[in-house]
Design an enzyme around this catalytic site. Structure first.
Site, PDB file in Angstrom:
ATOM      1  N   CYS A  58       0.842  -1.202   0.000  1.00 41.56           N
ATOM      2  CA  CYS A  58       0.000   0.000   0.000  1.00 41.56           C
ATOM      3  C   CYS A  58       0.874   1.248   0.000  1.00 41.56           C
ATOM      4  CB  CYS A  58      -0.910   0.005   1.228  1.00 41.56           C
ATOM      5  SG  CYS A  58      -1.993   1.445   1.348  1.00 41.56           S
ATOM      6  N   CYS A  67      -1.824   0.235   9.526  1.00 35.51           N
ATOM      7  CA  CYS A  67      -1.079  -1.026   9.460  1.00 35.51           C
ATOM      8  C   CYS A  67       0.308  -0.829  10.065  1.00 35.51           C
ATOM      9  CB  CYS A  67      -0.931  -1.496   8.006  1.00 35.51           C
ATOM     10  SG  CYS A  67      -2.488  -1.881   7.178  1.00 35.51           S
ATOM     11  N   CYS A 141      -6.354   2.313  -0.116  1.00 35.04           N
ATOM     12  CA  CYS A 141      -6.169   1.365   0.994  1.00 35.04           C
ATOM     13  C   CYS A 141      -6.309  -0.074   0.507  1.00 35.04           C
ATOM     14  CB  CYS A 141      -7.197   1.653   2.085  1.00 35.04           C
ATOM     15  SG  CYS A 141      -7.123   0.522   3.493  1.00 35.04           S
ATOM     16  N   PHE A 268     -20.258 -14.064  26.877  1.00 33.94           N
ATOM     17  CA  PHE A 268     -19.914 -12.907  26.039  1.00 33.94           C
ATOM     18  C   PHE A 268     -20.423 -13.174  24.621  1.00 33.94           C
ATOM     19  CE2 PHE A 268     -16.666 -13.261  29.355  1.00 33.94           C
ATOM     20  CZ  PHE A 268     -16.715 -12.004  29.944  1.00 33.94           C
ATOM     21  N   ASP A 336     -15.795 -15.957  24.855  1.00 31.93           N
ATOM     22  CA  ASP A 336     -15.276 -15.011  23.862  1.00 31.93           C
ATOM     23  C   ASP A 336     -15.228 -13.611  24.486  1.00 31.93           C
ATOM     24  OD1 ASP A 336     -14.473 -13.706  21.583  1.00 31.93           O
ATOM     25  OD2 ASP A 336     -16.431 -13.776  20.603  1.00 31.93           O
ATOM     26  N   CYS A 362      -8.912 -12.227  21.671  1.00 31.07           N
ATOM     27  CA  CYS A 362      -8.278 -11.192  20.839  1.00 31.07           C
ATOM     28  C   CYS A 362      -7.063 -10.599  21.552  1.00 31.07           C
ATOM     29  CB  CYS A 362      -9.284 -10.084  20.511  1.00 31.07           C
ATOM     30  SG  CYS A 362      -9.983  -9.257  21.961  1.00 31.07           S
TER      31      CYS A 362
END
Length: 408
Positions: A58, A67, A141, A268, A336, A362
């Site tokens: 990019c 990023c 992008c 969750f 989660d 995550c």
């Protein structure tokens, strides 16, 4: 000028030299020089590049903050993300089998938060620059789905209508089956004239829904997402997986881990990302802190055919985790949590381990902390599937399979 050798990447994707000294946009094995500012090297010049360095795909990479890792080849990034999880586990004395990482393709992100600001000549829209409040335009992008890229022009019009000159808007754009779902924060207070203008923008641009500070101001059609073919209409700003590919991989893992269970508790649960696919095979009790998200889940379940019973409960699992007597009938649990992990809930799961546990995370750091507690309580960590749906970022997601020792 200060010259250093990059030894490794930190959790944020920056190169780390002895000190530690942090050097963004560098790779292990590179010799670099720059100006030392506290613990960070600025004005960096690469003296000896790594063989893993590539030209970023990019053209906005150097200035945009969206990023962090486009300067490394795909195999390096994949190996590094798996290693982030492995090292987090090692910190807690754990190890397990790792499946091959799954990486979402370029231009597949189905939601993005744009920054938008009014200017003298119109409006500026994009992402914030690297370590900066400056807005960087991103017309090419490589990360976002083409539908989401339409959000750039949408955000421009919303800034002209509802942004002050003193602050920028945050414009969240999500691609749905019914069109774009747009949610705005940081704008002018709603009044009669602004409501009318926003309704016109929604109609002219063909948006599914437009929300302003969490209030729905216009809706042409309810935004629709499909979980395993089951339609739900989430509330504004509801959590959704970043890519369809990432969601599919995580769902596949959850279904595999819980296979054969007749009753599953989904903690969750959100809008039903896992609850609804699970309901094709098992009775599900979905627990979530947001009443609006559970209402969307319940509506989706009631309007789908062939699903087993799904019950739901609004509950703050950080303050009031499910207790052992509430978990006794569960043959499998799905966990989660957000980035903070689920230490309070894990403590209760440890007291009466349901046979199978699917943990979707995550944050490898809090996952490893929770995994240690689960293993100490009698669970076995069977395997981990790392999922990279935040391509070219330092963000890492995973699904993990745990089995209670008494059924192994």
């Amino acid at each position: 000028m200060t010259e250093v050798m990059i030894k490794r990447l930190g959790l944020q994707g920056d190169g780390v030299a002895d000190g530690p000294i942090y050097v963004p946009l560098t790779l292990p094995g590179e010799r670099v020089e720059g100006t030392l500012d506290s613990a960070q090297l600025t004005d960096v010049k690469i003296l000896q590049p790594s063989s893993r360095r590539i030209a970023p795909p990019c053209r906005h990479f150097k200035s945009c903050g969206g990023c962090q890792l486009q300067h490394a080849d795909d195999d390096f990034v994949a190996d590094w993300k798996v290693d982030v999880v492995r090292r987090a586990l090692e910190t807690h004395g754990l190890e397990t089998a790792f499946r091959t990482i799954e990486t979402s393709p370029a231009r597949s992100r189905r939601r993005a938060g744009f920054a938008a600001r009014r200017t003298k000549k119109g409006a500026m829209v994009g992402f914030h620059g690297r370590a900066s409040d400056t807005i960087v335009a991103i017309p090419d992008c490589q990360l976002l789905d083409p539908e989401v890229m339409k959000g750039i022009s949408i955000a421009e019009q919303l800034a002209l209508v509802g942004a002050s000159r003193k602050a920028s808007l945050s414009v969240m754009v999500t691609a749905t089956q019914a069109g774009l779902d747009v949610s705005v924060t940081g704008g002018k207070p709603l009044d009669g004239p602004l409501r009318q203008q926003l309704a016109m923008v929604c109609d002219q641009l063909g948006l599914a829904r437009l929300s302003w500070e969490d209030e729905v101001v216009a809706m042409r059609a309810p935004p629709v997402h499909r979980f395993d073919g089951i339609d739900i209409s989430p509330p504004p700003g509801a959590f959704l997986q970043a890519t369809a590919h990432g969601e599919a991989v995580l769902t596949r893992c959850v279904l595999e881990i819980t296979e054969g269970a007749r009753r599953v508790v989904d903690l969750f649960a959100g809008c039903g990302t896992f609850s609804l696919p699970l309901a094709r095979h098992a009775e599900v009790h979905a627990v979530e802190g947001s009443a609006q998200m559970l209402a969307a889940l319940d509506h989706g379940w009631r309007n789908a055919d062939g699903l087993k019973p799904v019950t739901s409960e609004v509950r703050d699992l950080f303050r009031r985790p499910l207790m052992p007597d509430e978990l006794q009938k569960a043959q499998a649990v799905v966990l989660d949590p957000p980035r903070a992990g689920a230490d309070a809930q894990v403590a209760e799961l440890a007291k009466v381990p349901p046979p199978r546990l699917a943990y979707v995370s995550c944050n490898p750091v809090t996952f490893a902390r929770d995994a240690q507690a689960l293993v100490k309580s009698g669970y076995h960590l069977d395997w981990i599937q790392v999922v990279d749906q935040f391509r070219w970022s330092a963000h890492v997601e995973l699904a993990a399979s745990f089995t209670a020792s008494h059924i192994r």
